[in-house]
Motif scaffolding. Sequence first.
Motif, PDB file in Angstrom:
ATOM      1  N   ASN A  62       0.745  -1.121   0.070  1.00 18.51           N
ATOM      2  CA  ASN A  62       0.095  -0.088  -0.063  1.00 18.51           C
ATOM      3  C   ASN A  62       0.764   1.367   0.069  1.00 18.51           C
ATOM      4  OD1 ASN A  62      -2.322  -1.517   0.141  1.00 18.51           O
ATOM      5  ND2 ASN A  62      -2.255  -1.631   2.186  1.00 18.51           N
ATOM      6  N   HIS A  63       2.105   1.126  -0.160  1.00 21.33           N
ATOM      7  CA  HIS A  63       3.130   2.289   0.135  1.00 21.33           C
ATOM      8  C   HIS A  63       3.861   2.554  -1.291  1.00 21.33           C
ATOM      9  CE1 HIS A  63       2.049   2.017   4.149  1.00 21.33           C
ATOM     10  NE2 HIS A  63       2.283   0.849   4.129  1.00 21.33           N
ATOM     11  N   GLU A  64       3.814   3.601  -1.818  1.00 18.72           N
ATOM     12  CA  GLU A  64       4.762   3.973  -2.942  1.00 18.72           C
ATOM     13  C   GLU A  64       6.059   3.657  -3.062  1.00 18.72           C
ATOM     14  OE1 GLU A  64       4.129   8.225  -4.188  1.00 18.72           O
ATOM     15  OE2 GLU A  64       4.595   7.438  -6.036  1.00 18.72           O
ATOM     16  N   GLY A  65       6.627   4.079  -1.941  1.00 21.51           N
ATOM     17  CA  GLY A  65       8.139   3.875  -1.523  1.00 21.51           C
ATOM     18  C   GLY A  65       8.439   2.473  -1.682  1.00 21.51           C
ATOM     19  N   ALA A  66       7.730   1.559  -1.188  1.00 25.51           N
ATOM     20  CA  ALA A  66       7.854   0.225  -0.945  1.00 25.51           C
ATOM     21  C   ALA A  66       7.757  -0.718  -2.281  1.00 25.51           C
ATOM     22  CB  ALA A  66       7.013  -0.370   0.064  1.00 25.51           C
ATOM     23  N   ILE A  67       7.100  -0.057  -3.155  1.00 25.39           N
ATOM     24  CA  ILE A  67       6.854  -0.369  -4.557  1.00 25.39           C
ATOM     25  C   ILE A  67       7.899  -0.036  -5.296  1.00 25.39           C
ATOM     26  CG2 ILE A  67       5.286  -0.361  -6.595  1.00 25.39           C
ATOM     27  CD1 ILE A  67       2.836   0.050  -4.806  1.00 25.39           C
ATOM     28  N   ILE A  68       8.487   1.213  -5.103  1.00 24.78           N
ATOM     29  CA  ILE A  68       9.501   1.792  -5.910  1.00 24.78           C
ATOM     30  C   ILE A  68      10.943   0.680  -5.484  1.00 24.78           C
ATOM     31  CG2 ILE A  68      11.339   3.699  -6.155  1.00 24.78           C
ATOM     32  CD1 ILE A  68       8.589   5.588  -5.973  1.00 24.78           C
ATOM     33  N   ASP A  69      10.866   0.908  -4.278  1.00 21.23           N
ATOM     34  CA  ASP A  69      12.099  -0.256  -3.809  1.00 21.23           C
ATOM     35  C   ASP A  69      11.989  -1.878  -4.442  1.00 21.23           C
ATOM     36  OD1 ASP A  69      12.952   1.763  -1.976  1.00 21.23           O
ATOM     37  OD2 ASP A  69      12.143   0.681  -0.313  1.00 21.23           O
ATOM     38  N   LYS A  70      10.708  -2.134  -4.650  1.00 19.13           N
ATOM     39  CA  LYS A  70      10.816  -3.504  -5.083  1.00 19.13           C
ATOM     40  C   LYS A  70      11.176  -3.601  -6.462  1.00 19.13           C
ATOM     41  CE  LYS A  70       9.565  -7.698  -4.248  1.00 19.13           C
ATOM     42  NZ  LYS A  70      10.597  -8.523  -3.084  1.00 19.13           N
ATOM     43  N   ILE A  71      10.885  -2.350  -7.214  1.00 19.42           N
ATOM     44  CA  ILE A  71      11.034  -2.316  -8.500  1.00 19.42           C
ATOM     45  C   ILE A  71      12.654  -2.527  -8.771  1.00 19.42           C
ATOM     46  CG2 ILE A  71      11.103  -1.185 -10.634  1.00 19.42           C
ATOM     47  CD1 ILE A  71       8.310  -0.050  -9.481  1.00 19.42           C
TER      48      ILE A  71
END
Length: 144
Positions: free
Chosen positions: A52-61
């Motif tokens: 649910n967190h934009e930064g976590a999605i960016i980290d995962k990418i």
Amino acid sequence: MKSLVINGPNLNMLGVREPDIYGRQTYDDLVAICKKAATELGYDEVEVFQSNHEGAIIDKIQEALGTFDGIVINPAAYTHTSVGILDALKAVALPAVEVHISAVEEREDFRQVSYARAACFATITGEGLEGYAHALRLLKDHLA
Ligand code: CA2
């Protein structure tokens, strides 16, 4: 061949609310569909991630670089707002497919913009959860 499926905010609520738009299947069903499709398509590995967190999605990418061969992404609400996710997809430059459960093109004006789309070689909309299997097939054909 390893693929990463990324899901954005509120997709963990699938099956709980708004069944008229997103269906009655749950997030666990989404994961099962991806795993079944990946096995049938001959992927060695698929990881299905949700945040649910934009930064976590960016980290995962960013972490996908060197680990995965391609990405299937439903950025959910961040589709329509996040230059950060677009920039991360561009930065890793892995082949990516955008998927939406609903037919976003038939919905509100604010859903007509997709930032992530500019970094994806294909977009799938309106196929429900089976759209993820379709996306994994397109990704596999692209990688072959
Ligand atoms: O159609 C899609 O897959 C969307 O990416 C889903 C997002 C929406 O913001 C996009 O415009 C289109 C919303 C995901 C939220 O999912 C829910 C699931 C159950 C109950 C409420 C929200």
